[in-house]
Scaffold this motif. Sequence first.
Motif, mmCIF file in Angstrom:
data_model
loop_
_atom_site.group_PDB
_atom_site.id
_atom_site.type_symbol
_atom_site.label_atom_id
_atom_site.label_comp_id
_atom_site.label_asym_id
_atom_site.label_seq_id
_atom_site.Cartn_x
_atom_site.Cartn_y
_atom_site.Cartn_z
ATOM 1 N N ALA A 180 0.825 -1.205 0.000
ATOM 2 C CA ALA A 180 0.000 0.000 0.000
ATOM 3 C C ALA A 180 0.860 1.256 0.000
ATOM 4 O O ALA A 180 0.380 2.344 -0.349
ATOM 5 C CB ALA A 180 -0.927 -0.006 1.206
ATOM 6 N N ALA A 181 2.139 1.123 0.383
ATOM 7 C CA ALA A 181 3.045 2.271 0.382
ATOM 8 C C ALA A 181 3.741 2.471 -0.957
ATOM 9 O O ALA A 181 4.379 3.507 -1.164
ATOM 10 C CB ALA A 181 4.097 2.103 1.479
ATOM 11 N N ALA A 182 3.633 1.515 -1.864
ATOM 12 C CA ALA A 182 4.327 1.630 -3.147
ATOM 13 C C ALA A 182 3.866 2.827 -3.976
ATOM 14 O O ALA A 182 4.694 3.492 -4.608
ATOM 15 C CB ALA A 182 4.179 0.334 -3.941
ATOM 16 N N PRO A 183 2.552 3.150 -4.020
ATOM 17 C CA PRO A 183 2.147 4.312 -4.825
ATOM 18 C C PRO A 183 2.759 5.627 -4.357
ATOM 19 O O PRO A 183 3.034 6.509 -5.178
ATOM 20 C CB PRO A 183 0.621 4.336 -4.670
ATOM 21 C CG PRO A 183 0.243 2.950 -4.313
ATOM 22 C CD PRO A 183 1.383 2.444 -3.478
ATOM 23 N N THR A 184 2.988 5.781 -3.051
ATOM 24 C CA THR A 184 3.562 7.032 -2.571
ATOM 25 C C THR A 184 5.044 7.127 -2.925
ATOM 26 O O THR A 184 5.552 8.218 -3.221
ATOM 27 C CB THR A 184 3.373 7.163 -1.050
ATOM 28 O OG1 THR A 184 3.937 6.025 -0.387
ATOM 29 C CG2 THR A 184 1.896 7.244 -0.713
ATOM 30 N N VAL A 208 1.634 8.796 6.337
ATOM 31 C CA VAL A 208 0.358 8.289 6.844
ATOM 32 C C VAL A 208 0.326 6.762 6.752
ATOM 33 O O VAL A 208 -0.070 6.069 7.706
ATOM 34 C CB VAL A 208 -0.820 8.900 6.057
ATOM 35 C CG1 VAL A 208 -2.122 8.171 6.382
ATOM 36 C CG2 VAL A 208 -0.960 10.384 6.395
ATOM 37 N N VAL A 209 0.757 6.209 5.605
ATOM 38 C CA VAL A 209 0.763 4.751 5.443
ATOM 39 C C VAL A 209 1.708 4.112 6.455
ATOM 40 O O VAL A 209 1.369 3.103 7.103
ATOM 41 C CB VAL A 209 1.157 4.364 4.004
ATOM 42 C CG1 VAL A 209 1.266 2.850 3.870
ATOM 43 C CG2 VAL A 209 0.135 4.906 3.009
ATOM 44 N N ALA A 210 2.908 4.682 6.603
ATOM 45 C CA ALA A 210 3.866 4.135 7.569
ATOM 46 C C ALA A 210 3.321 4.216 8.987
ATOM 47 O O ALA A 210 3.484 3.293 9.789
ATOM 48 C CB ALA A 210 5.195 4.890 7.458
ATOM 49 N N MET A 211 2.647 5.333 9.316
ATOM 50 C CA MET A 211 2.080 5.493 10.650
ATOM 51 C C MET A 211 0.995 4.454 10.922
ATOM 52 O O MET A 211 0.939 3.866 12.010
ATOM 53 C CB MET A 211 1.520 6.905 10.803
ATOM 54 C CG MET A 211 0.900 7.204 12.160
ATOM 55 S SD MET A 211 -0.853 6.701 12.306
ATOM 56 C CE MET A 211 -1.627 7.826 11.151
ATOM 57 N N LEU A 212 0.137 4.207 9.941
ATOM 58 C CA LEU A 212 -0.939 3.238 10.133
ATOM 59 C C LEU A 212 -0.380 1.829 10.342
ATOM 60 O O LEU A 212 -0.899 1.054 11.154
ATOM 61 C CB LEU A 212 -1.882 3.267 8.930
ATOM 62 C CG LEU A 212 -2.745 4.528 8.795
ATOM 63 C CD1 LEU A 212 -3.531 4.499 7.490
ATOM 64 C CD2 LEU A 212 -3.701 4.661 9.984
ATOM 65 N N LEU A 213 0.679 1.507 9.620
ATOM 66 C CA LEU A 213 1.286 0.185 9.795
ATOM 67 C C LEU A 213 1.987 0.096 11.153
ATOM 68 O O LEU A 213 1.925 -0.937 11.838
ATOM 69 C CB LEU A 213 2.271 -0.088 8.661
ATOM 70 C CG LEU A 213 2.760 -1.523 8.505
ATOM 71 C CD1 LEU A 213 1.582 -2.487 8.375
ATOM 72 C CD2 LEU A 213 3.669 -1.659 7.290
ATOM 73 N N LEU A 214 2.638 1.188 11.551
ATOM 74 C CA LEU A 214 3.285 1.210 12.862
ATOM 75 C C LEU A 214 2.235 1.136 13.971
ATOM 76 O O LEU A 214 2.437 0.476 15.002
ATOM 77 C CB LEU A 214 4.116 2.484 12.997
ATOM 78 C CG LEU A 214 5.226 2.495 14.042
ATOM 79 C CD1 LEU A 214 6.231 1.380 13.793
ATOM 80 C CD2 LEU A 214 5.937 3.847 14.037
ATOM 81 N N PHE A 243 8.317 1.420 5.657
ATOM 82 C CA PHE A 243 9.101 1.945 6.767
ATOM 83 C C PHE A 243 10.361 2.688 6.323
ATOM 84 O O PHE A 243 10.759 3.669 6.942
ATOM 85 C CB PHE A 243 9.476 0.812 7.722
ATOM 86 C CG PHE A 243 8.344 0.363 8.610
ATOM 87 C CD1 PHE A 243 7.264 1.199 8.848
ATOM 88 C CD2 PHE A 243 8.349 -0.883 9.203
ATOM 89 C CE1 PHE A 243 6.208 0.802 9.666
ATOM 90 C CE2 PHE A 243 7.310 -1.295 10.029
ATOM 91 C CZ PHE A 243 6.241 -0.448 10.253
ATOM 92 N N VAL A 244 11.007 2.222 5.266
ATOM 93 C CA VAL A 244 12.286 2.810 4.870
ATOM 94 C C VAL A 244 12.162 3.627 3.590
ATOM 95 O O VAL A 244 13.098 4.308 3.195
ATOM 96 C CB VAL A 244 13.357 1.706 4.727
ATOM 97 C CG1 VAL A 244 14.745 2.298 4.568
ATOM 98 C CG2 VAL A 244 13.347 0.790 5.948
#
Length: 367
Positions: free
Chosen positions: A138-142, A173-179, A200-201
């Motif tokens: 889900a983070a790939a598009p960003t 936002v995506v990283a925060m939701l996963l965290l 994350f990275v």
Amino acid sequence: MSGKRGPTKPRAPKRAVPGTAAPVDAPKDGPALAVPSEAVPPPVAAPVIAAVPVPAAPPGLAHLPLPLLVLPMGLGGLGLSWREAATVLGAPAFPGEALLLLTALVWLLVVGAQALRALRYPDAMLAELRHPVRVAFAAAPTVGLMILAGAIWPYAPGFGAGLWGVAVALHLVVAMLLLRRVFAGRGEAAMLAPPLLIPFVGNILAPVFGVRMGYLDASWMMFGVGVLLWLAVLPLLLHRLVAGPPLPLAMRPSVAIFVAPPAVGALAVAVLTGNTHGPALAFTGVALLVAAAVVSLAGELARVPFSLSWWGVTFPSAAFAIMLMGLGFHPLFGWLALALNTGLTGWVAWRTARAARAGVFLQPEAH
């Protein structure tokens, strides 16, 4: 004890598995949809198990796999490597700009298709977002949007800078939701797979474009987030590779993702400090070591049937090539890395196009 035996129940006939079908190895660890492979037949004993239990639906958009979102990352990385080669090695500029234009079109296509899927089949999308491995995509598009911002900026600085800001905010936002999912105790051991580095990275890529756009302070912040999360997640991923469970066969090409953080980190440090020595070389040394380990596995990886996890070799090989060119290595190494990145990305894109033409990505995954 009676010697009589009860009536024998007739056995159900065995279903034949097509000889060209590549297996998806595990329901929790298989982030990539396996597609037909003519070159390597599947192991006879390998189970054919669905990676994600999608709610019952006929063949179509409901089954579109989330890992397709990494396509713009791989294509965009190749475009940026050719752009860098045009500046450093004297390569023609047209291939890089054409690839970056193609990246924009592919980004619109795959993100639009997934958005339409989410509207029409929300249960199917939620099933993938709850998956411990596939949620990372889900983070790939960003990340792809950061690449597009860097691609557009030389032509439209204001628009490119604005796009960078949107991409960075969405990625956080995506990283925060996963965290948040991890902090809430809803994390799973199956999450510990190389794609976890994307949300994350992926922050570590932001400074590569952000500094020249004038976002110096924000770039340092993103760099800090990316490096600290990399140092936190890397030991966990290495522990999983050492202690098990082993990565499923279809996921093994994704180990190439380990090359991306130090390679991109070297570029980010060089841009942030204006110096290609010192800390930038420290990241470069790590990238060289990890890349050598991955290249040494080429023989084993070549026997892995094609699946979408092969896209995991495309962006890291691009980042490595750009690092060699940007940090002033001998032009021969830059040309070799560019050729490898071009060949790998071209092959993966060709196999993906064949699978898409055959309708593989619109079919339910085998159970």
